[in-house]
Enzyme design. Structure first.
Site, PDB file in Angstrom:
ATOM      1  N   TYR A  98      15.777   1.980   0.664  1.00 41.46           N
ATOM      2  CA  TYR A  98      13.915   2.273   1.203  1.00 41.46           C
ATOM      3  C   TYR A  98      14.886   3.189   2.482  1.00 41.46           C
ATOM      4  O   TYR A  98      14.289   4.311   2.857  1.00 41.46           O
ATOM      5  CB  TYR A  98      13.576   1.014   1.185  1.00 41.46           C
ATOM      6  CG  TYR A  98      11.849   1.614   1.685  1.00 41.46           C
ATOM      7  CD1 TYR A  98      11.106   1.433   0.277  1.00 41.46           C
ATOM      8  CD2 TYR A  98      11.899   1.832   2.782  1.00 41.46           C
ATOM      9  CE1 TYR A  98      10.408   2.355   0.953  1.00 41.46           C
ATOM     10  CE2 TYR A  98      10.169   2.339   2.654  1.00 41.46           C
ATOM     11  CZ  TYR A  98       9.201   2.366   1.681  1.00 41.46           C
ATOM     12  OH  TYR A  98       7.958   3.150   2.401  1.00 41.46           O
TER      13      TYR A  98
ATOM     14  N   GLU B 160      -7.159   9.414 -10.004  1.00 36.42           N
ATOM     15  CA  GLU B 160      -7.277   8.905 -11.290  1.00 36.42           C
ATOM     16  C   GLU B 160      -7.350   9.413 -12.967  1.00 36.42           C
ATOM     17  O   GLU B 160      -8.173  10.162 -12.447  1.00 36.42           O
ATOM     18  CB  GLU B 160      -7.805   6.834 -11.211  1.00 36.42           C
ATOM     19  CG  GLU B 160      -7.355   6.595 -10.100  1.00 36.42           C
ATOM     20  CD  GLU B 160      -5.929   6.030  -9.915  1.00 36.42           C
ATOM     21  OE1 GLU B 160      -5.410   6.240 -10.408  1.00 36.42           O
ATOM     22  OE2 GLU B 160      -5.425   6.049  -8.962  1.00 36.42           O
TER      23      GLU B 160
ATOM     24  N   GLY C 156      -6.784   7.763  -1.002  1.00 36.18           N
ATOM     25  CA  GLY C 156      -5.743   6.303  -1.929  1.00 36.18           C
ATOM     26  C   GLY C 156      -6.244   5.296  -1.704  1.00 36.18           C
ATOM     27  O   GLY C 156      -5.626   4.748  -1.261  1.00 36.18           O
TER      28      GLY C 156
END
Ligand code: NAD
Length: 397
Positions: A234, A75, A48
């Site tokens: 969250y 990507e 990542g």
């Protein structure tokens, strides 16, 4: 091609290659200013590696400790009149700037969840670096393909009770109410499958079996706890359940990592504007307030300040100062009573009318634009630029 921001909802579908390169240059400048990281890692794998915390982890290691880095990411290159993704441009810039410094940097583009990507990474380590001293797992993914081909998606929903909150429209600066029904058990399980600790464990297992983790190797995974005001969506929501699973995985990894005298840590980072964070309902209001108070106090940090502090003051200097759950804390400045009380006092009072006065929405919006390479001083956004930036890849297209 003249490239301008194209914003839809919380997404920007264009990125600027020169602005993205400027972002990487600025991050490198910060790392240089922080000084040489004595005893830092020399061979680093970042899973990542092209986004907020992962890219910053890579830059801090390369330009702070002179580390050779391998970056794994997912990507998109430019195609026709569609620009590449920001992470493509930033990784291309990083690779170019690292090479100019004589630093080894290779990239693998594709699905980190796949066995194929894990094997390709292991092959590359064996071929070029032999072993790895630090594995940073910094994936933020909306979905995961399981070995049988099944696609599992993560969701951002509350658990147990509905969520009522507000978000800010980027284009108009207007506040909009949002309400979300609680997730069902399948959605919770799926989010844990995507964003929990299982894939981190699979990576470490594969790397250990291949004998490519060095003596004393450290692996980290990033989590967020955040403020009481964001807990309903969250930490007590679906994503929070996945983050709890990271704590489980870190414990489960202690034994296998002990085989190389290594360690596995979850590091709690501060709330920041990244691709992943911008998608979280309600986060815009919280971060706009947080930026305002932390900038005023002089404690505001971006990803690069956080990862540089992680290396200098926790992992390779200073002290780990683990919390009761065994986690490294870098959210210490965000969670001071002073900052949190300031945010809480204003949280329910923010409206479209007082947004600019009460919060740093301007700074939040700028961070969003800059994440895509826009709104940097010294970049000519009216100039014709070639969106087709090449990047050497050791794996993937
Ligand atoms: P980000 O969206 O900026 O970066 C995500 C990275 O994951 C990118 O490099 C992307 O290419 C990669 N990726 C996504 N799917 C992939 C796949 N299938 N295969 C290979 N690579 C893939 O996200 P971020 O905010 O930097 O998040 C990284 C970690 O930090 C996450 O665990 C997140 O929860 C955590 N974190 C974020 C914040 C915050 O405020 N942004 C705070 C604390 C912790």
């Amino acid at each position: 091609m003249i490239i301008k921001p194209r914003i839809r909802g919380f997404l920007c579908t264009a990125a600027h290659p020169e602005g993205c390169a400027r972002d990487v240059e600025n991050q490198i400048a910060h790392v240089r200013q922080a000084g040489v990281l004595e005893n830092g890692p020399k061979r680093v794998l970042v899973i990542g590696a092209s986004g907020g915390y992962g890219l910053a982890s890579r830059i801090s290691a390369a330009f702070g400790a002179g580390a050779a880095t391998i970056g794994v990411f997912f990507e998109r290159p430019a195609e026709g009149n569609r620009t590449a993704s920001p992470g493509w441009y930033k990784s291309a810039a990083f690779t170019r700037l690292a090479a100019a410094e004589g630093l080894y940097a290779k990239n693998l583009n594709g699905d980190a969840f796949s066995a194929e990507m894990k094997q390709a990474t292991i092959d590359l380590i064996k071929e070029d670096l032999g072993q790895i001293d630090l594995v940073v797992y910094s994936l933020a993914a909306p979905m995961r393909q399981l070995p049988g081909g099944e696609l599992v998606r993560s969701t951002l929903k509350p658990v147990g009770e509905p969520f009522e909150g507000a978000t800010i429209d980027f284009n108009t600066g207007e506040m909009r109410s949002i309400s979300l029904e609680p997730a069902n058990q399948d959605e919770i399980n799926d989010t844990v499958k995507v964003m929990g600790g299982e894939d981190w464990e699979l990576w470490i297992q594969a790397l250990l079996e291949a004998g490519v983790l060095a003596e004393g190797c450290v692996t980290t995974n990033y989590t967020y706890l955040g403020s009481e005001v964001t807990w309903p969506i969250y930490y007590h929501g679906t994503i929070g359940k996945a983050k709890e699973d990271l704590d489980r995985a870190a414990k489960a990894l202690q034994d296998p990592m002990a085989g190389v005298n290594g360690k596995a840590y979850v590091a709690v980072m501060k709330g920041l504007m990244t691709q992943a964070a911008s998608a979280i309902p309600g986060m815009a209001v919280y971060l706009s307030l947080l930026f305002k108070v932390m900038k005023a106090k002089g404690t505001h940090e971006g990803c690069i300040e956080q990862t540089t502090r992680l290396y200098h003051d926790r992992l390779y200097g200073g002290e780990l100062a683990l919390d009761e759950a065994g986690r490294i804390r870098l959210d210490d400045w965000e969670l001071t009573d002073e900052v949190q009380n300031w945010v809480k006092e204003r949280w329910a009072r923010v409206t479209t009318e007082n947004l600019d006065e009460l919060t740093d929405f301007a700074g939040y919006k700028q961070a969003f634009l800059q994440m895509h390479g826009f709104d940097f001083d010294g970049v000519d956004y009216d100039a014709d630029v070639d969106p087709d930036v090449q990047m050497p890849l050791a794996f993937g297209g």
